[in-house]
Design a protein around this motif. Structure first.
Motif, PDB file in Angstrom:
ATOM      1  N   GLN A  26       0.831  -1.198   0.000  1.00 50.16           N
ATOM      2  CA  GLN A  26       0.000   0.000   0.000  1.00 50.16           C
ATOM      3  C   GLN A  26       0.870   1.254   0.000  1.00 50.16           C
ATOM      4  N   LYS A  27       1.952   1.231   0.767  1.00 49.06           N
ATOM      5  CA  LYS A  27       2.861   2.371   0.809  1.00 49.06           C
ATOM      6  C   LYS A  27       3.506   2.604  -0.555  1.00 49.06           C
ATOM      7  N   ALA A  28       3.871   1.527  -1.230  1.00 50.21           N
ATOM      8  CA  ALA A  28       4.524   1.654  -2.536  1.00 50.21           C
ATOM      9  C   ALA A  28       3.610   2.332  -3.544  1.00 50.21           C
ATOM     10  N   GLU A  30       1.039   4.283  -2.858  1.00 47.56           N
ATOM     11  CA  GLU A  30       0.784   5.657  -2.422  1.00 47.56           C
ATOM     12  C   GLU A  30       1.955   6.564  -2.804  1.00 47.56           C
ATOM     13  N   GLU A  31       3.175   6.027  -2.769  1.00 48.80           N
ATOM     14  CA  GLU A  31       4.337   6.812  -3.177  1.00 48.80           C
ATOM     15  C   GLU A  31       4.319   7.096  -4.685  1.00 48.80           C
ATOM     16  N   ILE A  32       3.764   6.162  -5.455  1.00 48.31           N
ATOM     17  CA  ILE A  32       3.616   6.411  -6.895  1.00 48.31           C
ATOM     18  C   ILE A  32       2.690   7.601  -7.122  1.00 48.31           C
ATOM     19  N   VAL A  33       1.574   7.627  -6.421  1.00 45.92           N
ATOM     20  CA  VAL A  33       0.643   8.752  -6.533  1.00 45.92           C
ATOM     21  C   VAL A  33       1.320  10.048  -6.103  1.00 45.92           C
ATOM     22  N   ASP A  34       2.070   9.988  -5.016  1.00 46.75           N
ATOM     23  CA  ASP A  34       2.755  11.189  -4.506  1.00 46.75           C
ATOM     24  C   ASP A  34       3.786  11.722  -5.505  1.00 46.75           C
ATOM     25  N   SER A  35       4.289  10.864  -6.387  1.00 53.23           N
ATOM     26  CA  SER A  35       5.293  11.301  -7.357  1.00 53.23           C
ATOM     27  C   SER A  35       4.681  11.986  -8.574  1.00 53.23           C
ATOM     28  N   GLY A  36       3.341  12.082  -8.626  1.00 58.33           N
ATOM     29  CA  GLY A  36       2.717  12.850  -9.699  1.00 58.33           C
ATOM     30  C   GLY A  36       1.650  12.142 -10.497  1.00 58.33           C
ATOM     31  N   PHE A  37       1.421  10.862 -10.225  1.00 54.28           N
ATOM     32  CA  PHE A  37       0.393  10.124 -10.958  1.00 54.28           C
ATOM     33  C   PHE A  37      -0.964  10.303 -10.287  1.00 54.28           C
ATOM     34  N   LEU A  38      -2.038  10.094 -11.042  1.00 54.07           N
ATOM     35  CA  LEU A  38      -3.378  10.247 -10.473  1.00 54.07           C
ATOM     36  C   LEU A  38      -3.769   9.062  -9.602  1.00 54.07           C
ATOM     37  N   GLY A  39      -3.644   7.855 -10.147  1.00 55.77           N
ATOM     38  CA  GLY A  39      -4.106   6.690  -9.402  1.00 55.77           C
ATOM     39  C   GLY A  39      -3.394   5.420  -9.801  1.00 55.77           C
ATOM     40  N   TRP A  51      -2.963 -10.092  -2.898  1.00 52.10           N
ATOM     41  CA  TRP A  51      -3.202  -8.764  -2.326  1.00 52.10           C
ATOM     42  C   TRP A  51      -3.673  -7.845  -3.434  1.00 52.10           C
ATOM     43  N   VAL A  52      -4.750  -7.110  -3.167  1.00 55.68           N
ATOM     44  CA  VAL A  52      -5.312  -6.172  -4.131  1.00 55.68           C
ATOM     45  C   VAL A  52      -5.517  -4.832  -3.438  1.00 55.68           C
ATOM     46  N   GLY A  53      -5.093  -3.753  -4.072  1.00 53.53           N
ATOM     47  CA  GLY A  53      -5.285  -2.446  -3.477  1.00 53.53           C
ATOM     48  C   GLY A  53      -5.233  -1.351  -4.516  1.00 53.53           C
ATOM     49  N   SER A  54      -5.609  -0.149  -4.111  1.00 50.68           N
ATOM     50  CA  SER A  54      -5.527   1.008  -5.000  1.00 50.68           C
ATOM     51  C   SER A  54      -5.208   2.243  -4.180  1.00 50.68           C
ATOM     52  N   ALA A  55      -4.773   3.290  -4.870  1.00 54.86           N
ATOM     53  CA  ALA A  55      -4.425   4.557  -4.225  1.00 54.86           C
ATOM     54  C   ALA A  55      -4.668   5.677  -5.224  1.00 54.86           C
ATOM     55  N   GLY A  56      -4.797   6.906  -4.697  1.00 59.38           N
ATOM     56  CA  GLY A  56      -5.023   8.040  -5.581  1.00 59.38           C
ATOM     57  C   GLY A  56      -6.479   8.175  -5.969  1.00 59.38           C
ATOM     58  N   ALA A 357       8.039  10.366 -17.005  1.00 57.15           N
ATOM     59  CA  ALA A 357       8.807   9.185 -17.413  1.00 57.15           C
ATOM     60  C   ALA A 357       9.781   8.726 -16.334  1.00 57.15           C
ATOM     61  N   VAL A 358      10.498   9.658 -15.721  1.00 54.70           N
ATOM     62  CA  VAL A 358      11.466   9.288 -14.687  1.00 54.70           C
ATOM     63  C   VAL A 358      10.749   8.724 -13.468  1.00 54.70           C
ATOM     64  N   ALA A 359       9.657   9.357 -13.088  1.00 49.59           N
ATOM     65  CA  ALA A 359       8.872   8.857 -11.954  1.00 49.59           C
ATOM     66  C   ALA A 359       8.345   7.454 -12.225  1.00 49.59           C
ATOM     67  N   PHE A 360       7.983   7.190 -13.479  1.00 46.45           N
ATOM     68  CA  PHE A 360       7.480   5.872 -13.847  1.00 46.45           C
ATOM     69  C   PHE A 360       8.556   4.809 -13.650  1.00 46.45           C
ATOM     70  N   GLN A 361       9.772   5.101 -14.085  1.00 45.07           N
ATOM     71  CA  GLN A 361      10.842   4.121 -13.929  1.00 45.07           C
ATOM     72  C   GLN A 361      11.147   3.854 -12.457  1.00 45.07           C
ATOM     73  N   LYS A 362      11.114   4.908 -11.635  1.00 47.30           N
ATOM     74  CA  LYS A 362      11.328   4.712 -10.206  1.00 47.30           C
ATOM     75  C   LYS A 362      10.206   3.876  -9.590  1.00 47.30           C
ATOM     76  N   ALA A 363       8.976   4.103 -10.057  1.00 45.10           N
ATOM     77  CA  ALA A 363       7.843   3.332  -9.551  1.00 45.10           C
ATOM     78  C   ALA A 363       7.998   1.858  -9.895  1.00 45.10           C
ATOM     79  N   LEU A 364       8.447   1.583 -11.113  1.00 44.43           N
ATOM     80  CA  LEU A 364       8.673   0.199 -11.522  1.00 44.43           C
ATOM     81  C   LEU A 364       9.686  -0.483 -10.616  1.00 44.43           C
ATOM     82  N   GLN A 365      10.796   0.189 -10.380  1.00 48.79           N
ATOM     83  CA  GLN A 365      11.850  -0.395  -9.557  1.00 48.79           C
ATOM     84  C   GLN A 365      11.353  -0.676  -8.148  1.00 48.79           C
ATOM     85  N   ARG A 366      10.606   0.271  -7.589  1.00 46.03           N
ATOM     86  CA  ARG A 366      10.118   0.102  -6.221  1.00 46.03           C
ATOM     87  C   ARG A 366       9.173  -1.102  -6.124  1.00 46.03           C
TER      88      ARG A 366
END
Length: 390
Positions: A26-28, A30-39, A51-56, A357-366
Protein backbone atom coordinates in the motif's frame (compact mmCIF):
# COMPACT_ATOMS: atom_id res chain seq x y z
CA UNK A 1 0.11 -28.20 -21.88
CA UNK A 2 -1.63 -28.29 -18.53
CA UNK A 3 -5.37 -28.20 -17.92
CA UNK A 4 -6.72 -24.66 -18.10
CA UNK A 5 -8.59 -23.45 -15.05
CA UNK A 6 -10.94 -20.50 -15.50
CA UNK A 7 -10.39 -17.24 -13.67
CA UNK A 8 -13.66 -17.72 -11.76
CA UNK A 9 -12.46 -21.07 -10.43
CA UNK A 10 -9.16 -19.50 -9.42
CA UNK A 11 -11.02 -16.73 -7.62
CA UNK A 12 -12.91 -19.29 -5.52
CA UNK A 13 -9.66 -20.95 -4.51
CA UNK A 14 -8.08 -17.64 -3.50
CA UNK A 15 -10.93 -15.84 -1.80
CA UNK A 16 -9.74 -16.70 1.69
CA UNK A 17 -6.37 -14.99 1.09
CA UNK A 18 -7.67 -11.71 -0.32
CA UNK A 19 -7.31 -8.49 1.64
CA UNK A 20 -4.30 -9.53 3.67
CA UNK A 21 -2.54 -6.67 5.39
CA UNK A 22 0.48 -5.76 3.26
CA UNK A 23 1.36 -2.20 4.35
CA UNK A 24 4.56 -2.20 2.28
CA UNK A 25 2.53 -2.66 -0.91
CA UNK A 26 0.00 0.00 0.00
CA UNK A 27 2.86 2.37 0.81
CA UNK A 28 4.52 1.65 -2.54
CA UNK A 29 1.45 2.59 -4.57
CA UNK A 30 0.78 5.66 -2.42
CA UNK A 31 4.34 6.81 -3.18
CA UNK A 32 3.62 6.41 -6.90
CA UNK A 33 0.64 8.75 -6.53
CA UNK A 34 2.76 11.19 -4.51
CA UNK A 35 5.29 11.30 -7.36
CA UNK A 36 2.72 12.85 -9.70
CA UNK A 37 0.39 10.12 -10.96
CA UNK A 38 -3.38 10.25 -10.47
CA UNK A 39 -4.11 6.69 -9.40
CA UNK A 40 -2.82 3.12 -9.13
CA UNK A 41 -4.47 -0.27 -8.90
CA UNK A 42 -2.22 -3.18 -7.94
CA UNK A 43 -2.65 -6.94 -7.70
CA UNK A 44 0.05 -9.24 -6.32
CA UNK A 45 0.01 -13.05 -6.15
CA UNK A 46 2.86 -14.62 -4.18
CA UNK A 47 3.62 -17.04 -1.38
CA UNK A 48 1.56 -14.86 0.99
CA UNK A 49 -1.56 -15.18 -1.16
CA UNK A 50 -3.33 -12.47 -3.15
CA UNK A 51 -3.20 -8.76 -2.33
CA UNK A 52 -5.31 -6.17 -4.13
CA UNK A 53 -5.29 -2.45 -3.48
CA UNK A 54 -5.53 1.01 -5.00
CA UNK A 55 -4.43 4.56 -4.22
CA UNK A 56 -5.02 8.04 -5.58
CA UNK A 57 -8.08 9.01 -7.60
CA UNK A 58 -10.08 7.57 -10.44
CA UNK A 59 -10.63 10.96 -12.09
CA UNK A 60 -9.53 14.57 -11.72
CA UNK A 61 -11.49 16.66 -9.26
CA UNK A 62 -12.96 13.70 -7.39
CA UNK A 63 -11.89 11.74 -4.32
CA UNK A 64 -12.95 8.22 -5.36
CA UNK A 65 -10.08 5.74 -5.59
CA UNK A 66 -9.50 3.76 -8.80
CA UNK A 67 -11.53 0.51 -8.83
CA UNK A 68 -9.31 -2.38 -7.76
CA UNK A 69 -10.36 -4.42 -10.80
CA UNK A 70 -11.19 -1.64 -13.22
CA UNK A 71 -10.62 -1.77 -16.96
CA UNK A 72 -7.70 0.07 -18.56
CA UNK A 73 -5.75 0.27 -21.81
CA UNK A 74 -2.81 -2.12 -21.53
CA UNK A 75 -0.55 -0.68 -24.24
CA UNK A 76 2.26 -3.02 -25.24
CA UNK A 77 1.04 -5.87 -23.03
CA UNK A 78 -1.00 -6.42 -26.20
CA UNK A 79 2.20 -7.72 -27.79
CA UNK A 80 2.42 -10.63 -25.34
CA UNK A 81 -1.16 -11.67 -26.13
CA UNK A 82 -0.52 -11.38 -29.87
CA UNK A 83 2.76 -13.32 -29.74
CA UNK A 84 0.98 -16.07 -27.80
CA UNK A 85 -1.67 -16.40 -30.52
CA UNK A 86 1.03 -16.61 -33.22
CA UNK A 87 2.84 -19.32 -31.25
CA UNK A 88 -0.41 -21.20 -30.71
CA UNK A 89 -0.89 -21.20 -34.49
CA UNK A 90 2.68 -22.48 -34.80
CA UNK A 91 1.69 -25.29 -32.41
CA UNK A 92 -1.31 -26.04 -34.65
CA UNK A 93 1.04 -26.33 -37.64
CA UNK A 94 -0.50 -23.36 -39.45
CA UNK A 95 2.53 -21.05 -39.23
CA UNK A 96 6.26 -21.79 -39.30
CA UNK A 97 8.25 -19.74 -36.80
CA UNK A 98 11.19 -19.41 -39.18
CA UNK A 99 9.14 -19.04 -42.36
CA UNK A 100 9.49 -15.89 -44.45
CA UNK A 101 6.61 -13.52 -43.67
CA UNK A 102 6.35 -12.56 -47.34
CA UNK A 103 5.08 -16.07 -48.11
CA UNK A 104 2.01 -15.36 -45.96
CA UNK A 105 1.64 -11.64 -46.78
CA UNK A 106 2.95 -11.21 -50.33
CA UNK A 107 0.97 -8.00 -50.89
CA UNK A 108 3.44 -5.88 -48.90
CA UNK A 109 6.63 -6.85 -50.75
CA UNK A 110 8.52 -7.54 -47.53
CA UNK A 111 12.20 -8.44 -47.55
CA UNK A 112 12.32 -12.24 -47.84
CA UNK A 113 14.82 -12.44 -45.01
CA UNK A 114 12.19 -11.30 -42.49
CA UNK A 115 10.79 -14.30 -40.62
CA UNK A 116 7.87 -14.73 -38.24
CA UNK A 117 10.33 -15.07 -35.36
CA UNK A 118 11.90 -11.70 -36.26
CA UNK A 119 8.51 -9.97 -36.05
CA UNK A 120 7.89 -11.32 -32.56
CA UNK A 121 11.43 -10.52 -31.39
CA UNK A 122 11.79 -7.06 -32.99
CA UNK A 123 14.77 -8.14 -35.07
CA UNK A 124 13.16 -7.54 -38.49
CA UNK A 125 14.58 -4.03 -38.93
CA UNK A 126 11.19 -2.74 -40.12
CA UNK A 127 10.59 0.98 -39.46
CA UNK A 128 8.40 1.78 -36.44
CA UNK A 129 5.30 3.59 -37.73
CA UNK A 130 5.08 5.66 -34.52
CA UNK A 131 8.56 7.06 -35.25
CA UNK A 132 12.19 6.03 -34.92
CA UNK A 133 14.71 7.35 -32.43
CA UNK A 134 18.34 6.83 -33.43
CA UNK A 135 21.41 6.64 -31.20
CA UNK A 136 22.80 9.90 -32.63
CA UNK A 137 19.67 11.78 -31.53
CA UNK A 138 18.00 11.78 -34.93
CA UNK A 139 14.22 11.43 -34.83
CA UNK A 140 12.29 10.25 -37.88
CA UNK A 141 8.57 10.84 -37.27
CA UNK A 142 5.76 8.46 -38.14
CA UNK A 143 2.06 8.97 -37.55
CA UNK A 144 0.89 11.72 -35.18
CA UNK A 145 0.35 10.24 -31.70
CA UNK A 146 0.78 13.17 -29.34
CA UNK A 147 0.14 16.90 -28.96
CA UNK A 148 -2.91 18.97 -29.79
CA UNK A 149 -3.20 17.54 -33.30
CA UNK A 150 -3.52 14.00 -31.92
CA UNK A 151 -6.01 15.09 -29.22
CA UNK A 152 -8.25 16.76 -31.78
CA UNK A 153 -8.11 13.75 -34.12
CA UNK A 154 -8.14 10.95 -31.54
CA UNK A 155 -11.26 9.34 -32.98
CA UNK A 156 -9.72 8.93 -36.45
CA UNK A 157 -9.65 5.38 -37.82
CA UNK A 158 -6.45 3.86 -39.16
CA UNK A 159 -6.46 0.46 -40.83
CA UNK A 160 -3.55 -1.88 -40.04
CA UNK A 161 -2.58 -2.10 -43.70
CA UNK A 162 -2.24 1.70 -43.76
CA UNK A 163 0.17 1.63 -40.81
CA UNK A 164 2.24 -1.13 -42.39
CA UNK A 165 2.48 0.63 -45.75
CA UNK A 166 3.60 3.83 -44.03
CA UNK A 167 6.36 1.90 -42.26
CA UNK A 168 7.45 0.07 -45.40
CA UNK A 169 7.77 3.37 -47.27
CA UNK A 170 10.84 3.99 -45.08
CA UNK A 171 14.14 2.08 -45.31
CA UNK A 172 14.88 -0.85 -43.02
CA UNK A 173 16.68 0.23 -39.87
CA UNK A 174 19.14 -2.67 -40.29
CA UNK A 175 19.45 -5.92 -42.20
CA UNK A 176 16.86 -8.42 -40.91
CA UNK A 177 18.16 -10.59 -38.09
CA UNK A 178 21.34 -8.57 -37.46
CA UNK A 179 20.17 -6.26 -34.65
CA UNK A 180 17.27 -5.40 -32.34
CA UNK A 181 14.94 -2.38 -32.40
CA UNK A 182 11.47 -2.05 -30.88
CA UNK A 183 8.92 -1.54 -33.63
CA UNK A 184 5.15 -1.52 -33.32
CA UNK A 185 5.00 -2.37 -37.02
CA UNK A 186 6.21 -5.91 -36.27
CA UNK A 187 3.08 -6.62 -34.27
CA UNK A 188 0.67 -5.07 -36.77
CA UNK A 189 2.23 -7.44 -39.30
CA UNK A 190 1.71 -10.26 -36.78
CA UNK A 191 -1.98 -9.33 -36.59
CA UNK A 192 -2.32 -9.40 -40.37
CA UNK A 193 -0.47 -12.73 -40.44
CA UNK A 194 -2.92 -14.24 -37.93
CA UNK A 195 -5.90 -12.97 -39.90
CA UNK A 196 -4.52 -14.17 -43.24
CA UNK A 197 -3.72 -17.68 -41.99
CA UNK A 198 -6.99 -18.22 -40.08
CA UNK A 199 -9.46 -16.26 -42.18
CA UNK A 200 -10.76 -14.81 -38.89
CA UNK A 201 -10.28 -11.48 -37.14
CA UNK A 202 -7.64 -11.17 -34.45
CA UNK A 203 -10.43 -10.69 -31.91
CA UNK A 204 -12.02 -14.00 -32.93
CA UNK A 205 -8.71 -15.88 -32.69
CA UNK A 206 -7.89 -14.23 -29.37
CA UNK A 207 -11.27 -15.36 -28.07
CA UNK A 208 -10.79 -18.92 -29.37
CA UNK A 209 -7.27 -19.43 -28.09
CA UNK A 210 -6.90 -17.27 -24.97
CA UNK A 211 -9.86 -15.25 -23.72
CA UNK A 212 -12.43 -18.04 -23.91
CA UNK A 213 -10.32 -20.87 -22.44
CA UNK A 214 -9.08 -18.67 -19.58
CA UNK A 215 -12.42 -16.98 -18.91
CA UNK A 216 -10.99 -13.48 -19.41
CA UNK A 217 -14.28 -11.62 -19.42
CA UNK A 218 -12.67 -8.24 -18.74
CA UNK A 219 -10.29 -8.31 -21.72
CA UNK A 220 -11.21 -6.64 -25.01
CA UNK A 221 -9.65 -6.45 -28.49
CA UNK A 222 -11.22 -3.09 -29.42
CA UNK A 223 -10.12 -2.53 -33.05
CA UNK A 224 -11.77 0.90 -33.62
CA UNK A 225 -14.06 0.89 -30.55
CA UNK A 226 -13.40 4.07 -28.53
CA UNK A 227 -15.01 3.25 -25.19
CA UNK A 228 -13.60 1.36 -22.19
CA UNK A 229 -16.03 -0.88 -20.27
CA UNK A 230 -17.09 0.24 -16.80
CA UNK A 231 -15.73 0.44 -14.22
CA UNK A 232 -12.55 2.29 -15.13
CA UNK A 233 -10.24 5.07 -14.01
CA UNK A 234 -9.78 8.04 -16.34
CA UNK A 235 -6.78 9.12 -18.42
CA UNK A 236 -5.88 12.68 -19.39
CA UNK A 237 -3.70 14.65 -21.79
CA UNK A 238 -2.27 18.14 -21.21
CA UNK A 239 -1.20 20.40 -24.07
CA UNK A 240 -0.69 24.07 -24.84
CA UNK A 241 -3.12 25.95 -27.07
CA UNK A 242 -2.38 29.61 -27.85
CA UNK A 243 -0.27 29.90 -24.72
CA UNK A 244 -2.92 28.31 -22.52
CA UNK A 245 -2.55 24.93 -20.80
CA UNK A 246 -5.48 22.61 -21.52
CA UNK A 247 -6.18 19.23 -19.93
CA UNK A 248 -8.52 16.86 -21.77
CA UNK A 249 -10.07 13.55 -20.70
CA UNK A 250 -8.79 11.08 -23.32
CA UNK A 251 -10.17 7.89 -21.75
CA UNK A 252 -12.32 7.52 -24.85
CA UNK A 253 -10.28 7.34 -28.07
CA UNK A 254 -10.04 5.26 -31.23
CA UNK A 255 -7.01 3.00 -30.55
CA UNK A 256 -6.61 1.95 -34.19
CA UNK A 257 -3.69 4.40 -34.42
CA UNK A 258 -1.57 1.89 -32.49
CA UNK A 259 -3.42 -1.29 -33.54
CA UNK A 260 -1.80 -4.48 -32.25
CA UNK A 261 1.19 -2.46 -31.10
CA UNK A 262 -0.86 -1.69 -28.00
CA UNK A 263 -4.65 -1.39 -28.38
CA UNK A 264 -6.09 -3.98 -25.96
CA UNK A 265 -8.07 -3.38 -22.76
CA UNK A 266 -7.91 -5.59 -19.66
CA UNK A 267 -7.97 -5.73 -15.85
CA UNK A 268 -5.35 -6.60 -13.24
CA UNK A 269 -7.20 -9.88 -12.57
CA UNK A 270 -7.21 -10.88 -16.23
CA UNK A 271 -3.56 -9.92 -16.71
CA UNK A 272 -2.65 -12.07 -13.72
CA UNK A 273 -4.68 -15.02 -15.00
CA UNK A 274 -3.12 -14.66 -18.46
CA UNK A 275 0.56 -14.34 -17.52
CA UNK A 276 0.26 -17.02 -14.81
CA UNK A 277 -1.36 -19.46 -17.25
CA UNK A 278 1.15 -18.63 -19.99
CA UNK A 279 4.20 -19.11 -17.79
CA UNK A 280 2.59 -22.14 -16.14
CA UNK A 281 2.49 -23.99 -19.47
CA UNK A 282 -1.28 -23.85 -19.97
CA UNK A 283 -1.28 -22.02 -23.31
CA UNK A 284 1.82 -23.23 -25.17
CA UNK A 285 3.70 -26.53 -25.49
CA UNK A 286 6.92 -26.53 -23.46
CA UNK A 287 9.28 -26.18 -26.49
CA UNK A 288 7.44 -23.09 -27.78
CA UNK A 289 7.24 -21.54 -24.32
CA UNK A 290 11.00 -22.04 -24.08
CA UNK A 291 11.42 -20.27 -27.45
CA UNK A 292 9.24 -17.43 -26.20
CA UNK A 293 11.41 -16.94 -23.11
CA UNK A 294 14.77 -17.21 -24.89
CA UNK A 295 16.11 -13.64 -24.81
CA UNK A 296 17.90 -11.84 -27.61
CA UNK A 297 21.35 -11.16 -26.11
CA UNK A 298 21.47 -7.42 -26.79
CA UNK A 299 18.30 -6.48 -24.94
CA UNK A 300 16.81 -9.50 -23.17
CA UNK A 301 13.68 -9.69 -25.34
CA UNK A 302 12.20 -13.06 -26.24
CA UNK A 303 9.09 -13.48 -28.40
CA UNK A 304 6.66 -10.91 -27.02
CA UNK A 305 8.21 -10.78 -23.54
CA UNK A 306 11.19 -9.23 -21.79
CA UNK A 307 13.36 -11.63 -19.76
CA UNK A 308 15.16 -9.91 -16.88
CA UNK A 309 17.42 -10.95 -14.05
CA UNK A 310 16.74 -8.85 -10.95
CA UNK A 311 18.14 -8.72 -7.44
CA UNK A 312 21.56 -7.57 -6.21
CA UNK A 313 23.26 -10.51 -7.90
CA UNK A 314 20.69 -11.20 -10.60
CA UNK A 315 19.41 -14.17 -8.65
CA UNK A 316 15.75 -13.80 -9.68
CA UNK A 317 14.52 -14.07 -13.27
CA UNK A 318 11.26 -12.40 -14.21
CA UNK A 319 9.19 -12.41 -17.38
CA UNK A 320 7.50 -9.11 -18.16
CA UNK A 321 5.97 -6.73 -20.64
CA UNK A 322 4.72 -3.30 -19.70
CA UNK A 323 2.83 -0.74 -21.71
CA UNK A 324 2.08 2.97 -21.84
CA UNK A 325 -0.65 4.57 -23.93
CA UNK A 326 -2.18 8.03 -23.61
CA UNK A 327 -2.58 8.45 -19.87
CA UNK A 328 -2.48 4.77 -18.91
CA UNK A 329 0.42 2.54 -17.93
CA UNK A 330 0.07 -1.22 -17.48
CA UNK A 331 2.48 -3.47 -15.58
CA UNK A 332 2.71 -7.26 -15.92
CA UNK A 333 5.43 -9.31 -14.23
CA UNK A 334 5.76 -13.02 -13.44
CA UNK A 335 8.27 -15.59 -12.30
CA UNK A 336 9.11 -18.09 -15.06
CA UNK A 337 6.75 -20.70 -13.57
CA UNK A 338 3.83 -18.28 -13.13
CA UNK A 339 3.68 -18.78 -9.37
CA UNK A 340 4.33 -15.14 -8.45
CA UNK A 341 2.85 -12.22 -10.38
CA UNK A 342 2.48 -8.46 -10.21
CA UNK A 343 -0.13 -6.75 -12.38
CA UNK A 344 -1.05 -3.09 -12.13
CA UNK A 345 -2.44 -0.04 -13.86
CA UNK A 346 -1.53 3.60 -13.44
CA UNK A 347 -3.69 6.47 -14.72
CA UNK A 348 -2.17 9.91 -15.13
CA UNK A 349 -2.08 13.23 -16.96
CA UNK A 350 0.04 12.69 -20.07
CA UNK A 351 1.81 15.45 -21.98
CA UNK A 352 4.11 15.98 -24.93
CA UNK A 353 7.10 16.47 -22.61
CA UNK A 354 6.51 13.00 -21.08
CA UNK A 355 7.22 14.64 -17.73
CA UNK A 356 6.38 11.55 -15.67
CA UNK A 357 8.81 9.19 -17.41
CA UNK A 358 11.47 9.29 -14.69
CA UNK A 359 8.87 8.86 -11.95
CA UNK A 360 7.48 5.87 -13.85
CA UNK A 361 10.84 4.12 -13.93
CA UNK A 362 11.33 4.71 -10.21
CA UNK A 363 7.84 3.33 -9.55
CA UNK A 364 8.67 0.20 -11.52
CA UNK A 365 11.85 -0.39 -9.56
CA UNK A 366 10.12 0.10 -6.22
CA UNK A 367 7.26 -2.29 -7.01
CA UNK A 368 9.48 -4.99 -8.46
CA UNK A 369 11.80 -4.71 -5.47
CA UNK A 370 8.91 -5.17 -3.07
CA UNK A 371 7.45 -8.22 -4.80
CA UNK A 372 10.38 -10.05 -6.37
CA UNK A 373 13.06 -9.54 -3.75
CA UNK A 374 15.21 -6.54 -4.50
CA UNK A 375 17.51 -5.13 -7.14
CA UNK A 376 16.92 -2.79 -10.04
CA UNK A 377 14.30 -3.64 -12.64
CA UNK A 378 15.98 -1.65 -15.38
CA UNK A 379 14.45 -2.65 -18.69
CA UNK A 380 13.72 -1.45 -22.17
CA UNK A 381 10.01 -1.83 -21.54
CA UNK A 382 10.21 0.74 -18.75
CA UNK A 383 10.57 3.19 -21.61
CA UNK A 384 7.05 2.41 -22.83
CA UNK A 385 5.67 5.33 -20.86
CA UNK A 386 8.66 7.49 -21.71
CA UNK A 387 8.12 6.99 -25.43
CA UNK A 388 4.35 6.56 -25.06
CA UNK A 389 4.24 4.85 -28.42
CA UNK A 390 2.31 1.77 -27.47
Amino acid sequence: MEKITSSSENMKKRKFTEGQDRPELQKAIEEIVDSGFLGVQLRVHDEKGEWVGSAGVSRLGEATKPPTNGHFRIGSNTKTFTATVVLQLVAEGRIGLDDSVVDYLPEFGLDRRITVRMLLQHTSGVFNFTGEYYEDGTVVPGITWQGQEWVENRFKTYRPEELVRLALSRPLRFDPGTDWSYSNTNYVLARLLIEKVTGCSLAEEMQRLILGPLGLLGTVVPDTQPEIPEPHAHAYYRYEDAGEQKTVDITSQNPSWISTGGDMISTTQDLHTFISALMGGKLLPAPLLAEMCKPYPKIGYGLGVFVQDVGPNGECTIITHNGGISGYAALMYSTPDGSKTLTASINYVDDVAMSLAVAFQKALQRLVNEVFGGGHAESADAADLASNQD
